[in-house]
Scaffold this motif. Structure first.
Motif, mmCIF file in Angstrom:
data_model
loop_
_atom_site.group_PDB
_atom_site.id
_atom_site.type_symbol
_atom_site.label_atom_id
_atom_site.label_comp_id
_atom_site.label_asym_id
_atom_site.label_seq_id
_atom_site.Cartn_x
_atom_site.Cartn_y
_atom_site.Cartn_z
ATOM 1 N N UNK A 1 16.820 16.066 -2.606
ATOM 2 C CA UNK A 1 15.670 15.430 -3.237
ATOM 3 C C UNK A 1 14.360 15.690 -2.498
ATOM 4 N N UNK A 2 14.410 16.239 -1.308
ATOM 5 C CA UNK A 2 13.181 16.470 -0.544
ATOM 6 C C UNK A 2 12.223 17.376 -1.305
ATOM 7 N N UNK A 3 12.745 18.312 -2.062
ATOM 8 C CA UNK A 3 11.875 19.249 -2.784
ATOM 9 C C UNK A 3 11.134 18.578 -3.943
ATOM 10 N N UNK A 4 11.561 17.350 -4.346
ATOM 11 C CA UNK A 4 10.907 16.646 -5.440
ATOM 12 C C UNK A 4 9.743 15.783 -4.956
ATOM 13 N N UNK A 5 9.553 15.659 -3.641
ATOM 14 C CA UNK A 5 8.585 14.713 -3.096
ATOM 15 C C UNK A 5 7.388 15.446 -2.504
ATOM 16 N N UNK A 6 6.257 14.705 -2.379
ATOM 17 C CA UNK A 6 5.051 15.321 -1.840
ATOM 18 C C UNK A 6 4.457 14.472 -0.724
ATOM 19 N N UNK A 7 3.234 14.820 -0.295
ATOM 20 C CA UNK A 7 2.616 14.169 0.860
ATOM 21 C C UNK A 7 2.376 12.683 0.617
ATOM 22 N N UNK A 8 2.007 12.306 -0.615
ATOM 23 C CA UNK A 8 1.759 10.887 -0.909
ATOM 24 C C UNK A 8 3.017 10.062 -0.689
ATOM 25 N N UNK A 9 4.163 10.622 -1.045
ATOM 26 C CA UNK A 9 5.426 9.904 -0.840
ATOM 27 C C UNK A 9 5.672 9.671 0.642
ATOM 28 N N UNK A 10 5.491 10.718 1.454
ATOM 29 C CA UNK A 10 5.765 10.591 2.888
ATOM 30 C C UNK A 10 4.758 9.666 3.571
ATOM 31 N N UNK A 11 3.506 9.654 3.103
ATOM 32 C CA UNK A 11 2.519 8.718 3.656
ATOM 33 C C UNK A 11 2.920 7.286 3.327
ATOM 34 N N UNK A 12 3.425 7.085 2.110
ATOM 35 C CA UNK A 12 3.868 5.759 1.706
ATOM 36 C C UNK A 12 5.035 5.265 2.526
ATOM 37 N N UNK A 13 6.037 6.111 2.739
ATOM 38 C CA UNK A 13 7.215 5.696 3.510
ATOM 39 C C UNK A 13 6.847 5.446 4.961
ATOM 40 N N UNK A 14 5.829 6.164 5.480
ATOM 41 C CA UNK A 14 5.372 5.928 6.850
ATOM 42 C C UNK A 14 4.779 4.531 6.992
ATOM 43 N N UNK A 15 4.052 4.069 5.977
ATOM 44 C CA UNK A 15 3.491 2.720 6.007
ATOM 45 C C UNK A 15 4.603 1.664 5.931
ATOM 46 N N UNK A 16 5.625 1.937 5.147
ATOM 47 C CA UNK A 16 6.761 1.019 5.056
ATOM 48 C C UNK A 16 7.420 0.853 6.420
ATOM 49 N N UNK B 1 0.833 -1.202 0.000
ATOM 50 C CA UNK B 1 0.000 0.000 0.000
ATOM 51 C C UNK B 1 0.867 1.250 0.000
ATOM 52 N N UNK B 2 1.937 1.216 0.798
ATOM 53 C CA UNK B 2 2.859 2.349 0.820
ATOM 54 C C UNK B 2 3.493 2.593 -0.535
ATOM 55 N N UNK B 3 3.896 1.512 -1.224
ATOM 56 C CA UNK B 3 4.495 1.639 -2.556
ATOM 57 C C UNK B 3 3.487 2.194 -3.549
ATOM 58 N N UNK B 4 2.219 1.750 -3.452
ATOM 59 C CA UNK B 4 1.188 2.253 -4.358
ATOM 60 C C UNK B 4 0.980 3.758 -4.177
ATOM 61 N N UNK B 5 1.045 4.208 -2.937
ATOM 62 C CA UNK B 5 0.938 5.655 -2.694
ATOM 63 C C UNK B 5 2.086 6.394 -3.359
ATOM 64 N N UNK B 6 3.276 5.846 -3.214
ATOM 65 C CA UNK B 6 4.463 6.468 -3.808
ATOM 66 C C UNK B 6 4.389 6.408 -5.335
ATOM 67 N N UNK B 7 3.894 5.274 -5.847
ATOM 68 C CA UNK B 7 3.813 5.074 -7.291
ATOM 69 C C UNK B 7 2.958 6.145 -7.963
#
Length: 292
Positions: free
Chosen positions: A257-272, A123-129
Motif C-alpha cells: 500500500x505504500x505506493x498508494x500514499x503521498x507526502x500529505x499522508x506521511x505528514x499526517x501520520x507523523x502528527x499522530x 490536524x493529522x487526520x485532516x491532512x490524510x483526508x
C-alpha cells in the motif's frame, strides 16, 4: 504506572494486526465481527467457565460489548471501502472523542491539555483526508467507528472496577454477541452487504478468524482492560493512535500500500505519532512528580 503502560503498549502492538486480519478475511464485516465474538466467547468459556457477578454488571458489560461490536463493523467497513492504511489511521480520532466524552461521563472539567493534544491528531487526520478523493467514504465510516470506540472505552472504564479482566472480557463478548445479533439487521439496512452474510467460515477464512479471536481479541483486550484499570481512558485511547503505525508496516509489507500514499499522508501520520509521544511523556512525568 509503568507496568500499566507496558501492558497498554503491548496491547497496541497486537492490535496492529487487526487491520491485517480485516484484509485477509474475505467475508463481509458482519461475518468477521459476529464470528470474532462467537469464537472469543467459546475460548473464554473454556478458560473462565461461567463467572458469577451481579446481574446489573452483566447488563452493563453486555452493553459495552455491543458498542465494541458496532465499532468493529464500522472499522472493517472502512477498511473494505478504502484500504488498511486509511481505516487504521482514522482510528486515531479516538483520542479526540475521548477528550470530550470522558469528562461528561465522569463529571469533571474538560482538560484543555487533552483537547490540544487531540487537535494535533485531528490536524493529522485532516491532512490524510485531503490526499485522495477516492477514500473519503471509507474515511467517514472510519470517523464514525472512532466515535463509537471512544464511547465504548469511556463507559468500559466506568464498569470494570473490582471485576477480573477475564470476567469482564467474557461478558462483553457473550453479551456483545447477543447485542450485535440485534444490531446486524439495522446495520445492513444502512450499509447493504455486497456479498452473502452469516455464512459458515471455512478454509483459510476459518483459520484467520480463529487467530483473530485468540490473539487480537483475547490477548489484546485482556492487556487493555488491565491497563485501563490504572490509566485514564484518554491515555489509553490516545496511545492506541500508535496502532496505525504497526498496521501500516504490515500493509506496506504484505499488500504494497505504500505506493498508494503521498507526502500529505506521511505528514499526517507523523502528527499522530507526535501526539502519542507527547501524552506518554506527560503521563510518565506526572508519575515522577507524585513519587517525589
Amino acid at each position: 504506572m509503568r507496568k500499566a503502560l507496558i501492558q497498554l503498549h503491548a496491547s497496541v502492538f497486537i492490535a496492529g494486526f487487526t487491520g491485517l486480519f480485516g484484509r485477509l478475511i474475505t467475508y463481509n464485516e458482519v461475518d468477521i465481527v459476529w464470528y470474532r465474538m462467537f469464537f472469543t466467547t467459546l475460548i473464554l468459556l473454556v478458560f473462565t467457565g461461567l463467572p458469577h457477578i451481579p446481574f446489573k454488571k452483566i447488563i452493563q458489560l453486555s452493553g459495552c460489548g455491543a458498542l465494541l461490536g458496532l465499532h468493529w463493523m464500522l472499522f472493517y467497513a472502512s477498511i473494505k471501502a478504502s484500504n488498511v492504511s486509511i481505516g487504521v489511521v482514522c482510528f486515531a480520532l479516538v483520542g479526540f472523542f475521548t477528550a470530550i466524552l470522558e469528562p461528561l461521563v465522569f463529571h469533571r472539567r474538560i482538560s484543555m491539555r487533552e483537547v490540544l493534544i487531540s487537535l494535533i491528531t485531528v490536524l493529522g487526520i485532516l491532512l490524510i483526508f485531503s490526499f485522495d478523493n477516492r477514500y473519503r467514504y471509507g474515511i467517514m465510516i472510519g470517523v464514525a467507528s472512532s466515535f463509537v470506540n471512544a464511547l465504548y472505552l469511556v463507559l468500559n472504564k466506568k464498569c470494570i472496577p473490582g471485576i477480573q479482566s477475564r470476567t469482564v472480557l467474557f461478558y462483553q463478548m457473550a453479551g456483545g454477541l447477543i447485542g450485535v445479533s440485534i444490531i446486524i439487521p439495522i446495520y445492513l439496512a444502512i450499509f447493504p452487504a455486497g456479498q452473502p452474510v452469516l455464512i459458515i467460515p471455512e478454509g483459510t477464512n476459518l483459520w484467520w478468524m480463529l487467530c483473530h479471536a485468540l490473539f487480537c481479541t483475547v490477548g489484546m483486550y485482556l492487556l487493555q482492560i488491565m491497563a485501563t484499570k490504572q490509566l485514564s481512558a484518554f491515555t489509553v485511547n490516545l496511545t492506541y493512535n500508535l496502532e496505525p503505525c504497526y498496521s501500516l508496516l504490515w500493509a506496506f509489507l504484505f499488500f504494497g500500500e505504500a505506493r498508494e500514499l503521498n507526502a500529505a499522508f506521511y505528514a499526517g501520520i507523523a502528527l499522530v505519532i507526535a501526539s502519542v509521544l507527547l501524552q506518554t511523556w506527560i503521563t510518565l512525568r506526572g508519575k515522577k512528580k507524585v513519587e517525589v
